[in-house]
Design a protein around this motif. Structure first.
Motif, PDB file in Angstrom:
ATOM      1  N   ILE A   1      33.009  -0.675  24.678  1.00 46.96           N
ATOM      2  CA  ILE A   1      31.901   0.272  24.673  1.00 46.96           C
ATOM      3  C   ILE A   1      30.759  -0.332  23.878  1.00 46.96           C
ATOM      4  CG2 ILE A   1      31.131   2.569  23.954  1.00 46.96           C
ATOM      5  CD1 ILE A   1      33.976   3.535  24.316  1.00 46.96           C
ATOM      6  N   VAL A   2      29.575  -0.434  24.476  1.00 47.29           N
ATOM      7  CA  VAL A   2      28.394  -0.979  23.802  1.00 47.29           C
ATOM      8  C   VAL A   2      27.253   0.025  23.940  1.00 47.29           C
ATOM      9  CG1 VAL A   2      29.071  -3.369  24.253  1.00 47.29           C
ATOM     10  CG2 VAL A   2      27.652  -2.150  25.912  1.00 47.29           C
ATOM     11  N   ARG A   3      26.254  -0.146  23.096  1.00 51.22           N
ATOM     12  CA  ARG A   3      25.089   0.738  23.147  1.00 51.22           C
ATOM     13  C   ARG A   3      24.003   0.058  23.977  1.00 51.22           C
ATOM     14  NH1 ARG A   3      22.916   5.211  20.905  1.00 51.22           N
ATOM     15  NH2 ARG A   3      24.909   5.619  19.913  1.00 51.22           N
ATOM     16  N   GLY A   4      23.393   0.798  24.891  1.00 53.96           N
ATOM     17  CA  GLY A   4      22.344   0.273  25.733  1.00 53.96           C
ATOM     18  C   GLY A   4      21.123   1.170  25.704  1.00 53.96           C
ATOM     19  N   THR A   5      20.045   0.652  26.314  1.00 59.20           N
ATOM     20  CA  THR A   5      18.779   1.393  26.361  1.00 59.20           C
ATOM     21  C   THR A   5      18.414   1.666  27.807  1.00 59.20           C
ATOM     22  OG1 THR A   5      18.051   0.267  24.352  1.00 59.20           O
ATOM     23  CG2 THR A   5      16.363   1.347  25.688  1.00 59.20           C
ATOM     24  N   VAL A   6      17.996   2.875  28.058  1.00 58.58           N
ATOM     25  CA  VAL A   6      17.588   3.251  29.406  1.00 58.58           C
ATOM     26  C   VAL A   6      16.253   2.578  29.718  1.00 58.58           C
ATOM     27  CG1 VAL A   6      16.935   5.140  30.940  1.00 58.58           C
ATOM     28  CG2 VAL A   6      18.788   5.453  29.284  1.00 58.58           C
ATOM     29  N   VAL A   7      16.271   1.716  30.772  1.00 57.91           N
ATOM     30  CA  VAL A   7      15.066   0.996  31.161  1.00 57.91           C
ATOM     31  C   VAL A   7      14.283   1.800  32.196  1.00 57.91           C
ATOM     32  CG1 VAL A   7      14.193  -1.127  32.215  1.00 57.91           C
ATOM     33  CG2 VAL A   7      16.157  -1.209  30.657  1.00 57.91           C
ATOM     34  N   ALA A   8      15.020   2.351  33.162  1.00 54.05           N
ATOM     35  CA  ALA A   8      14.345   3.099  34.221  1.00 54.05           C
ATOM     36  C   ALA A   8      15.292   4.150  34.777  1.00 54.05           C
ATOM     37  CB  ALA A   8      13.889   2.156  35.323  1.00 54.05           C
ATOM     38  N   VAL A   9      14.710   5.234  35.250  1.00 56.67           N
ATOM     39  CA  VAL A   9      15.475   6.318  35.896  1.00 56.67           C
ATOM     40  C   VAL A   9      15.040   6.373  37.350  1.00 56.67           C
ATOM     41  CG1 VAL A   9      16.029   8.768  35.937  1.00 56.67           C
ATOM     42  CG2 VAL A   9      15.636   7.616  33.742  1.00 56.67           C
ATOM     43  N   GLN A  10      15.930   5.956  38.230  1.00 59.09           N
ATOM     44  CA  GLN A  10      15.630   5.937  39.650  1.00 59.09           C
ATOM     45  C   GLN A  10      16.129   7.226  40.318  1.00 59.09           C
ATOM     46  OE1 GLN A  10      17.541   2.347  40.902  1.00 59.09           O
ATOM     47  NE2 GLN A  10      16.047   0.999  39.893  1.00 59.09           N
ATOM     48  N   ARG A  11      16.029   7.256  41.633  1.00 53.38           N
ATOM     49  CA  ARG A  11      16.389   8.482  42.364  1.00 53.38           C
ATOM     50  C   ARG A  11      17.860   8.833  42.188  1.00 53.38           C
ATOM     51  NH1 ARG A  11      15.552   9.515  48.869  1.00 53.38           N
ATOM     52  NH2 ARG A  11      16.480  11.636  48.888  1.00 53.38           N
ATOM     53  N   ASP A  12      18.761   7.813  42.319  1.00 57.23           N
ATOM     54  CA  ASP A  12      20.197   8.064  42.228  1.00 57.23           C
ATOM     55  C   ASP A  12      20.868   7.302  41.101  1.00 57.23           C
ATOM     56  OD1 ASP A  12      20.150   9.748  44.483  1.00 57.23           O
ATOM     57  OD2 ASP A  12      20.261   7.998  45.814  1.00 57.23           O
TER      58      ASP A  12
ATOM     59  N   ILE B   1      23.879 -18.171  22.280  1.00 52.03           N
ATOM     60  CA  ILE B   1      25.190 -17.610  22.654  1.00 52.03           C
ATOM     61  C   ILE B   1      25.357 -16.213  22.087  1.00 52.03           C
ATOM     62  CG2 ILE B   1      27.681 -17.903  22.416  1.00 52.03           C
ATOM     63  CD1 ILE B   1      26.357 -19.805  24.406  1.00 52.03           C
ATOM     64  N   SER B   2      24.917 -16.129  20.815  1.00 53.84           N
ATOM     65  CA  SER B   2      25.026 -14.836  20.159  1.00 53.84           C
ATOM     66  C   SER B   2      24.180 -13.775  20.873  1.00 53.84           C
ATOM     67  CB  SER B   2      24.610 -14.943  18.695  1.00 53.84           C
ATOM     68  OG  SER B   2      24.644 -13.690  18.083  1.00 53.84           O
ATOM     69  N   ALA B   3      22.958 -14.184  21.284  1.00 49.50           N
ATOM     70  CA  ALA B   3      22.059 -13.266  21.973  1.00 49.50           C
ATOM     71  C   ALA B   3      22.609 -12.890  23.340  1.00 49.50           C
ATOM     72  CB  ALA B   3      20.674 -13.872  22.116  1.00 49.50           C
TER      73      ALA B   3
ATOM     74  N   VAL C   1      20.504   5.013  37.139  1.00 48.55           N
ATOM     75  CA  VAL C   1      19.814   4.800  35.862  1.00 48.55           C
ATOM     76  C   VAL C   1      20.055   3.338  35.462  1.00 48.55           C
ATOM     77  CG1 VAL C   1      19.628   5.441  33.440  1.00 48.55           C
ATOM     78  CG2 VAL C   1      20.104   7.203  35.169  1.00 48.55           C
ATOM     79  N   VAL C   2      18.957   2.602  35.178  1.00 47.72           N
ATOM     80  CA  VAL C   2      19.062   1.181  34.802  1.00 47.72           C
ATOM     81  C   VAL C   2      19.182   1.101  33.290  1.00 47.72           C
ATOM     82  CG1 VAL C   2      17.965  -1.083  34.907  1.00 47.72           C
ATOM     83  CG2 VAL C   2      17.681   0.540  36.808  1.00 47.72           C
ATOM     84  N   ILE C   3      20.222   0.353  32.835  1.00 48.12           N
ATOM     85  CA  ILE C   3      20.524   0.265  31.403  1.00 48.12           C
ATOM     86  C   ILE C   3      20.456  -1.203  30.978  1.00 48.12           C
ATOM     87  CG2 ILE C   3      22.203   0.779  29.597  1.00 48.12           C
ATOM     88  CD1 ILE C   3      21.233   3.259  30.911  1.00 48.12           C
ATOM     89  N   ASP C   4      19.754  -1.477  29.853  1.00 45.40           N
ATOM     90  CA  ASP C   4      19.709  -2.818  29.248  1.00 45.40           C
ATOM     91  C   ASP C   4      20.636  -2.807  28.056  1.00 45.40           C
ATOM     92  OD1 ASP C   4      19.164  -5.297  28.261  1.00 45.40           O
ATOM     93  OD2 ASP C   4      17.128  -4.810  27.558  1.00 45.40           O
ATOM     94  N   ILE C   5      21.693  -3.685  28.130  1.00 42.66           N
ATOM     95  CA  ILE C   5      22.661  -3.722  27.033  1.00 42.66           C
ATOM     96  C   ILE C   5      22.498  -4.993  26.192  1.00 42.66           C
ATOM     97  CG2 ILE C   5      24.334  -2.253  28.199  1.00 42.66           C
ATOM     98  CD1 ILE C   5      25.835  -4.771  29.018  1.00 42.66           C
ATOM     99  N   GLY C   6      21.325  -5.711  26.362  1.00 41.05           N
ATOM    100  CA  GLY C   6      21.021  -6.873  25.519  1.00 41.05           C
ATOM    101  C   GLY C   6      21.300  -8.198  26.167  1.00 41.05           C
ATOM    102  N   GLY C   7      21.873  -8.323  27.311  1.00 39.28           N
ATOM    103  CA  GLY C   7      22.137  -9.585  27.973  1.00 39.28           C
ATOM    104  C   GLY C   7      21.005  -9.937  28.939  1.00 39.28           C
TER     105      GLY C   7
END
Length: 622
Positions: free
Chosen positions: A45-56, A34-36, A58-64
């Protein structure tokens, strides 16, 4: 389902000991799961990581379990460039949890704005400055982009210390601003740059006033230009540089020398601490060119300069920066009477002249233009002396005489009393017209006043000693018309002798058809000597005494015919025409008076002859 959950469920049905241990492990694993999976709530507001940069996007992973997508343009900077790449850590705003596609709706722009609003709020509380870039012009002022792309309003009155006419030139400039109004709910932020400038100016002003004193040389920047001078920013305080203190030379407008923003070194001429008024001088930082004017421009020296200005009385010539001389209108020509200097010179013209006089104390230099040419008076005095005969044209006529051009630049005057021995000339214009050729004798030369007196009648000897013998009353003479006036004509009898025929005593000449025609200068007339006035030295003639007809050149004498009588003139008019009342009476008596006078003169002549004979006989007897 995750592996941890599967493991926890498969432990059911085992030994109680095992079940108890597995239950504790399952609970911890579930909480961890649950915590994960708790990657934040909507609106956070949460911090995420850029996974991929597409043409239009940007894919962001926020841990879920699910990932979020953000439009690529939200990562653009102020210049429209995007530098995002996989692995970058970014703060994002969760707009909603998983949607139909299993993705989380995220926004970087909203996250930035929320962070910026928090930073701005904190900066307002701490009275801190905010940096921003002026992006565009809007109604009433400018739009400023601050951190995170947040737009703020900069009123036109808060842009600078003085109103700026062209606000467009500030677009793209980055400055420090102070927040003077902040409303997070309405999204309203109002900035001011003027507050900072005023504070900075006050600090500079205090520092400048501590060292400011009369006579000190300081540096400043031209802040504003007017017709009468320029305002110089000395550092928090403005000083006036008057147009008269800009240059030792002539300055028509300060814009000829300065532009706004120019740096200048000036001297403090006056300073009033109470009113904080400062008078500045630029020329006082340079040497006064008049200090060496006497050595540089001695009298008699030929110099060159440029015409700076023209007045009614002369032209000012710049000899060097700061030194001007005046060519007076009377010093422009020997021969011409210059009505206005603009007829000879024009502004900007290069001219050569001669120094006449220098007064360095009064800062005046007298210049001459005509001195570069020979003085016509000197040439005249070398060539002529009193008694010489001259010829020239009538230049002008006055009530008292006629001016005749002798040489170029030298005129002589014939007084009306020196025009004729026998004709009383009241108005010289009756005898001469402009441009007439005239001969005369030089009577005197006044070197001090440069005046020449001329005489026309002196061309011949005085005829009066023999006038009664040569031209006795009643004698008919052939004359030539030399001047026609309203009240009669002046005629030439012989060299040096003129007479006057009154209008009432004229007989008009005839044309080919026998009709009267007007008299013209040069016509020949036959007339009788009517009267000789020795006191007034005047000879009057008449064409009606014997009804003598006029004779014209190349024309046979017509029979005696009277011209139609002109209207009678009053006695006063006839007296003004050249005769006394007594003379008019004599003229009215006509031939009777002439006969009486002739008989009387004949008797006197006989008596004289008798006396001469007696004298001769007495001498013989002796």
């Amino acid at each position: 389902m995750s592996n941890q959950t599967t493991t926890a469920l498969s432990s059911a049905g085992k030994a109680p000991e095992q079940t108890a241990g597995n239950t504790e492990s399952f609970a911890s694993l579930f909480e961890a799961s649950i915590s994960a999976g708790d990657f934040g709530k909507e609106g956070e507001i949460v911090r995420g990581t850029v996974v991929a940069v597409q043409r239009d996007n940007v894919v962001i992973d926020i841990g879920g379990k699910s990932e979020g997508i953000i439009a690529l343009n939200e990562f653009a900077d102020a210049q429209g460039q995007t530098t995002v790449k996989p692995g970058d850590q970014v703060d994002v705003f969760i707009e909603s949890r998983e949607n139909d596609d299993g993705l989380v709706t995220l926004s970087k722009e909203k996250a930035d704005k929320m962070k910026v609003w928090d930073e701005i709020s904190a900066a307002c509380e701490r009275d801190e400055l905010i940096e921003g870039t002026i992006s565009q012009r809007v109604k009433g002022g400018l739009s400023v982009t601050i951190r995170g792309g947040v737009k703020a309003f900069l009123p036109g009155s808060q842009v600078d210390l003085r109103p700026i006419r062209n606000l467009d030139k500030l677009i793209g400039q980055t400055y420090q601003f102070k927040v003077i109004k902040f409303n997070k709910k309405r999204g309203n932020i109002v900035l001011s740059r003027r507050v900072l400038l005023e504070k900075e100016r006050d600090q500079q002003k205090t520092k400048t006033l501590e060292t400011l004193e009369e006579g000190k040389v300081v540096r400043g920047v031209i802040k504003n230009i007017t017709e009468y001078g320029a305002f110089v920013d000395l550092g928090g305080i403005d000083g006036l540089l008057h147009i008269t203190d800009m240059s030792w030379g002539r300055v028509n407008h300060p814009s000829e020398i300065f532009q706004v923003g120019d740096e200048v070194t000036v001297r403090v001429l006056k300073y009033n601490p109470e009113t904080e008024r400062v008078s500045l001088g630029l020329k006082q930082t340079q040497e006064d060119p008049w200090s060496h004017a006497e050595e540089a421009f001695p009298p008699g020296k030929k110099v060159r300069g440029k015409v700076q200005s023209i007045t009614d009385y002369g032209a000012f010539i710049e000899l060097e920066p700061g030194v001007e001389g005046l060519i007076h209108v009377s010093e422009m020509s020997w021969t011409k009477k210059v009505k206005h200097p603009s007829k000879v010179l024009e502004v900007g013209q290069e001219v050569e002249c001669q120094v006449l006089e220098v007064d360095a104390k009064s800062k005046r230099i007298s210049l001459g233009l005509k001195q570069l040419e020979p003085d016509p008076w000197s040439l005249f005095t070398e060539k002529y002396k009193p008694g010489d005969k001259i010829s020239g044209k009538v230049r002008s006529i006055t009530d008292y005489g006629v001016f005749i051009g002798i040489e170029d630049g030298v005129d002589g005057m014939v007084h009306k009393s020196d025009i004729s021995w026998t004709a009383k000339v009241n108005n010289p214009s009756d005898m001469y017209k402009k441009s007439d050729d005239v001969e005369a004798i030089i009577l005197s030369i006044n070197h001090d006043e440069k005046k020449v007196s001329l005489g026309v009648k002196q061309l011949w000897d005085d005829p009066w000693p023999t006038i009664f013998n040569e031209l006795p009353p009643g004698k008919v003479v052939t004359t030539k018309v030399i001047s026609i006036v309203d009240y009669g004509v002046f005629v030439h009898i012989r060299d040096g002798v003129e007479g006057f025929v009154a209008q009432s005593d004229l007989v008009l000449p005839k044309d080919d058809s026998g009709e009267d025609r007007e008299l013209r200068v040069g016509d020949q007339l036959e007339a009788e000597i009517a009267n000789i006035d020795s006191q007034e030295r005047r000879i009057t003639l008449s064409m009606r005494k014997s009804e003598v007809a006029p004779a014209t050149p190349g024309e046979a004498k017509p029979s005696s015919t009277r011209a139609s009588k002109p209207p009678k003139k009053t006695a006063a008019a006839e007296a003004a025409a050249g005769g006394t009342i007594g003379e008019l009476i004599k003229q009215k008596l006509g031939s009777k008076l002439v006969s009486i006078n002739t008989d009387k003169k004949d008797d006197e002549t006989k008596d004289d002859e008798t006396k001469d004979d007696e004298t001769k006989e007495e001498s013989k007897d002796e």
